[in-house]
Write a protein that holds these residues in place. Structure first.
Motif, PDB file in Angstrom:
ATOM      1  N   THR A  79      -1.135  -2.458  -3.517  1.00  0.00           N
ATOM      2  CA  THR A  79      -0.604  -3.262  -4.616  1.00  0.00           C
ATOM      3  C   THR A  79       0.200  -4.419  -4.028  1.00  0.00           C
ATOM      4  O   THR A  79       0.407  -4.496  -2.812  1.00  0.00           O
ATOM      5  CB  THR A  79       0.313  -2.432  -5.544  1.00  0.00           C
ATOM      6  N   THR A  80       0.677  -5.294  -4.892  1.00  0.00           N
ATOM      7  CA  THR A  80       1.491  -6.418  -4.427  1.00  0.00           C
ATOM      8  C   THR A  80       2.835  -5.947  -3.874  1.00  0.00           C
ATOM      9  O   THR A  80       3.508  -6.691  -3.180  1.00  0.00           O
ATOM     10  CB  THR A  80       1.717  -7.432  -5.556  1.00  0.00           C
ATOM     11  N   GLU A  81       3.214  -4.705  -4.175  1.00  0.00           N
ATOM     12  CA  GLU A  81       4.479  -4.139  -3.678  1.00  0.00           C
ATOM     13  C   GLU A  81       4.268  -3.217  -2.479  1.00  0.00           C
ATOM     14  O   GLU A  81       5.225  -2.641  -1.973  1.00  0.00           O
ATOM     15  CB  GLU A  81       5.174  -3.357  -4.800  1.00  0.00           C
ATOM     16  N   GLY A  82       3.033  -3.024  -2.057  1.00  0.00           N
ATOM     17  CA  GLY A  82       2.737  -2.140  -0.931  1.00  0.00           C
ATOM     18  C   GLY A  82       1.702  -1.105  -1.335  1.00  0.00           C
ATOM     19  O   GLY A  82       1.246  -1.060  -2.472  1.00  0.00           O
ATOM     20  N   ASP A  83       1.322  -0.263  -0.392  1.00  0.00           N
ATOM     21  CA  ASP A  83       0.325   0.772  -0.652  1.00  0.00           C
ATOM     22  C   ASP A  83       0.908   1.848  -1.557  1.00  0.00           C
ATOM     23  O   ASP A  83       2.069   2.228  -1.410  1.00  0.00           O
ATOM     24  CB  ASP A  83      -0.152   1.411   0.647  1.00  0.00           C
ATOM     25  N   ILE A  84       0.069   2.357  -2.446  1.00  0.00           N
ATOM     26  CA  ILE A  84       0.479   3.451  -3.329  1.00  0.00           C
ATOM     27  C   ILE A  84      -0.533   4.578  -3.147  1.00  0.00           C
ATOM     28  O   ILE A  84      -1.738   4.366  -3.241  1.00  0.00           O
ATOM     29  CB  ILE A  84       0.582   2.991  -4.800  1.00  0.00           C
ATOM     30  N   GLY A  85      -0.021   5.767  -2.830  1.00  0.00           N
ATOM     31  CA  GLY A  85      -0.862   6.950  -2.722  1.00  0.00           C
ATOM     32  C   GLY A  85      -0.882   7.664  -4.059  1.00  0.00           C
ATOM     33  O   GLY A  85       0.176   7.873  -4.663  1.00  0.00           O
ATOM     34  N   ILE A  86      -2.061   8.027  -4.509  1.00  0.00           N
ATOM     35  CA  ILE A  86      -2.198   8.605  -5.847  1.00  0.00           C
ATOM     36  C   ILE A  86      -2.828   9.985  -5.742  1.00  0.00           C
ATOM     37  O   ILE A  86      -3.942  10.138  -5.244  1.00  0.00           O
ATOM     38  CB  ILE A  86      -3.075   7.708  -6.743  1.00  0.00           C
ATOM     39  N   LEU A  87      -2.092  10.982  -6.206  1.00  0.00           N
ATOM     40  CA  LEU A  87      -2.586  12.348  -6.323  1.00  0.00           C
ATOM     41  C   LEU A  87      -2.648  12.704  -7.806  1.00  0.00           C
ATOM     42  O   LEU A  87      -2.125  11.980  -8.655  1.00  0.00           O
ATOM     43  CB  LEU A  87      -1.647  13.322  -5.600  1.00  0.00           C
ATOM     44  N   LYS A  88      -3.248  13.838  -8.111  1.00  0.00           N
ATOM     45  CA  LYS A  88      -3.302  14.321  -9.498  1.00  0.00           C
ATOM     46  C   LYS A  88      -1.891  14.399 -10.069  1.00  0.00           C
ATOM     47  O   LYS A  88      -0.946  14.744  -9.377  1.00  0.00           O
ATOM     48  CB  LYS A  88      -3.972  15.681  -9.547  1.00  0.00           C
ATOM     49  N   ASP A  89      -1.764  14.072 -11.345  1.00  0.00           N
ATOM     50  CA  ASP A  89      -0.496  14.114 -12.082  1.00  0.00           C
ATOM     51  C   ASP A  89       0.513  13.062 -11.604  1.00  0.00           C
ATOM     52  O   ASP A  89       1.718  13.244 -11.762  1.00  0.00           O
ATOM     53  CB  ASP A  89       0.142  15.510 -12.034  1.00  0.00           C
ATOM     54  N   HIS A  90       0.016  11.962 -11.051  1.00  0.00           N
ATOM     55  CA  HIS A  90       0.900  10.856 -10.683  1.00  0.00           C
ATOM     56  C   HIS A  90       1.514  10.284 -11.954  1.00  0.00           C
ATOM     57  O   HIS A  90       0.913  10.324 -13.024  1.00  0.00           O
ATOM     58  CB  HIS A  90       0.088   9.773  -9.964  1.00  0.00           C
TER      59      HIS A  90
END
Length: 139
Positions: free
Chosen positions: A27-38
């Motif tokens: 994202t424009t703010e940095g990497d985002i890690g996404i797991l279930k129920d984020h």
């Protein structure tokens, strides 16, 4: 590991739709890690990689920017273009980077400079993700 539905949509097609264990999106703010129920999120996506984990294995895709939405049902990335790293035409990406470099050497106006920089960023992202590299340090 628990899974969730990920959709990566471009104007031309539904690039990817399936159950994943994890996704990492720039994202424009940095990497985002996404797991279930984020937690729910809406964020702008930068030019970069989307890393998708399926059955314990990561697969990378080049992304040209866009938007990310996360809700309780699914994760959606809307982007102008997406391409699996192992399917990138490196010669085409190098040609695009070369054209952008030439436009930056002799721009017509401010808009041309901005478009050339964006084009260069996208081309370099595709080259980087394909596992190749090229030197444009003189830019």
């Amino acid at each position: 590991m628990r899974t969730y539905l990920l959709e990566i949509v471009t104007p031309d097609k539904n690039f990817f739709e399936g159950e994943v264990e994890m996704a990492i999106v720039r994202t424009t703010e940095g990497d985002i890690g996404i797991l279930k129920d984020h937690e729910p999120v809406v964020a702008p996506v930068s030019v970069g990689a989307i890393r998708v984990k399926i059955d314990g294995e990561f697969r990378d895709a080049a992304c040209s920017g866009g938007f990310l939405t996360i809700d309780s049902e699914r994760v959606i990335v809307i982007t102008d273009s997406a391409e699996w790293a192992d399917e990138i035409d490196v010669n085409r990406a190098k040609d695009s980077a070369d054209r952008a470099a030439k436009r930056l050497e002799d721009p017509y106006d401010d808009l041309d400079i901005l478009r050339a920089k964006v084009s260069m960023e996208r081309a370099m992202n595709r080259i980087r993700l394909s596992g190749k590299s090229m030197d444009h340090s003189n830019l």
